[in-house]
Design a protein around this motif. Structure first.
Motif, PDB file in Angstrom:
ATOM      1  N   SER A   6     116.283  61.737  -8.595  1.00 47.73           N
ATOM      2  CA  SER A   6     116.106  62.308 -10.577  1.00 47.73           C
ATOM      3  C   SER A   6     116.389  63.588 -10.892  1.00 47.73           C
ATOM      4  CB  SER A   6     115.398  61.504 -10.930  1.00 47.73           C
ATOM      5  OG  SER A   6     115.114  60.321 -11.021  1.00 47.73           O
ATOM      6  N   ALA A  17     120.975  61.275  -9.481  1.00 56.63           N
ATOM      7  CA  ALA A  17     120.847  59.478 -10.342  1.00 56.63           C
ATOM      8  C   ALA A  17     122.042  59.096 -11.306  1.00 56.63           C
ATOM      9  CB  ALA A  17     119.676  60.060 -11.897  1.00 56.63           C
ATOM     10  N   SER A  43     119.224  51.280  -5.692  1.00 58.28           N
ATOM     11  CA  SER A  43     119.201  51.962  -6.982  1.00 58.28           C
ATOM     12  C   SER A  43     120.246  52.843  -7.238  1.00 58.28           C
ATOM     13  CB  SER A  43     118.342  53.994  -6.901  1.00 58.28           C
ATOM     14  OG  SER A  43     118.980  54.409  -5.835  1.00 58.28           O
TER      15      SER A  43
END
Length: 254
Positions: A6, A17, A43
């Motif tokens: 992030s 991200a 992710s």
């Protein structure tokens, strides 16, 4: 498992991200009605599953099998129909992330602890596409530790054998500073090996296969047929031996 996922990129660029979201959206363009899908773990794969779930809610008809309990729970939450493993089952398309990939689409996977299920499912897929942010493409594998999934009883001997290969093995713990081990969904241990640069992945994979107690290793060789990585904010499609091309050029599997 990237701690900078992030973190902001240089001014005007996408964060990692956001790059994951772009790569996932590009892969979703290759999904068609009626497909059987392998759903990856991590992710970046979670971004694909979330976007797939939105498409299913808008009428897309697909079924899938997840490579981890976490991905399975997310898919169920989003209303993606899931099917259990069975004989003869093959997937039209598997979409998964990677901890590292090189220009030949050789991968290190397993940072999330699902490498056995990932390799089983992706071996049963007709087409594996890897999706990743700009940090995943490397000139040589090995900066990211190579995970092994290991039967608990065999752990001491596996550590000895990997140490002899120069792997500097470390048993993964449940949490940083914890005293209890991390277990995979299949109730095996994870061992992270620090080989440094892996100049001959095929040779190392063959050596690891001879060590009793290693259920599976995190070198995924010859499985990925394409990768979608994001560079300078744009999704690019990589295939072995070919120059990178914009993902917008592909409306179907390349």
């Amino acid at each position: 498992m990237n701690p900078t996922a992030s973190s902001p990129s240089p001014t005007g660029a996408l964060t990692l991200a956001q790059e994951k979201q772009v790569a996932a959206a590009a892969a979703l363009r290759w999904v068609r009605d009626g497909m059987l899908l392998g759903l990856g773990t991590g992710s970046t794969s979670a971004q694909f599953i979330m976007q797939l779930g939105a498409a299913v809610q808008n009428g897309l008809k697909v079924q899938g099998t997840a490579t981890s309990l976490a991905s399975e729970a997310l898919a169920r939450q989003l209303g993606i129909p899931l099917i259990a493993p069975r004989r003869g089952l093959r997937f039209d398309l598997a979409v998964d992330g990677a901890d590292e990939l090189d220009g030949q689409l050789r991968l290190i996977k397993g940072g999330g602890g699902a490498l056995l299920r990932e390799k089983v499912l992706e071996t049963a897929s007709d087409y594996l596409v890897v999706i990743g942010d700009s940090s995943k493409l490397v000139p040589v594998l090995g900066r990211f530790p190579l995970p092994l999934e290991v039967v608990p009883f065999a752990l001491p001997w596996v550590l000895d054998a990997v140490e002899a290969l120069g792997g500097a093995p470390v048993v993964r713990m449940a949490q940083p500073g914890a005293t209890d081990y991390y277990f995979s969904d299949q109730k095996n241990l994870l061992v992270d090996c620090h080989f440094g640069q892996i100049l001959e992945p095929e040779r190392l994979a063959a050596q690891l296969k001879t060590i009793p107690g290693i259920v599976e290793h995190g070198l995924f060789l010859g499985l990925a047929k394409a990768a979608i990585v994001v560079r300078d904010g744009a999704a690019l499609v990589l295939r072995p031996g070919e120059a990178a091309r914009p993902a917008t050029e592909f409306d179907v599997l390349p």
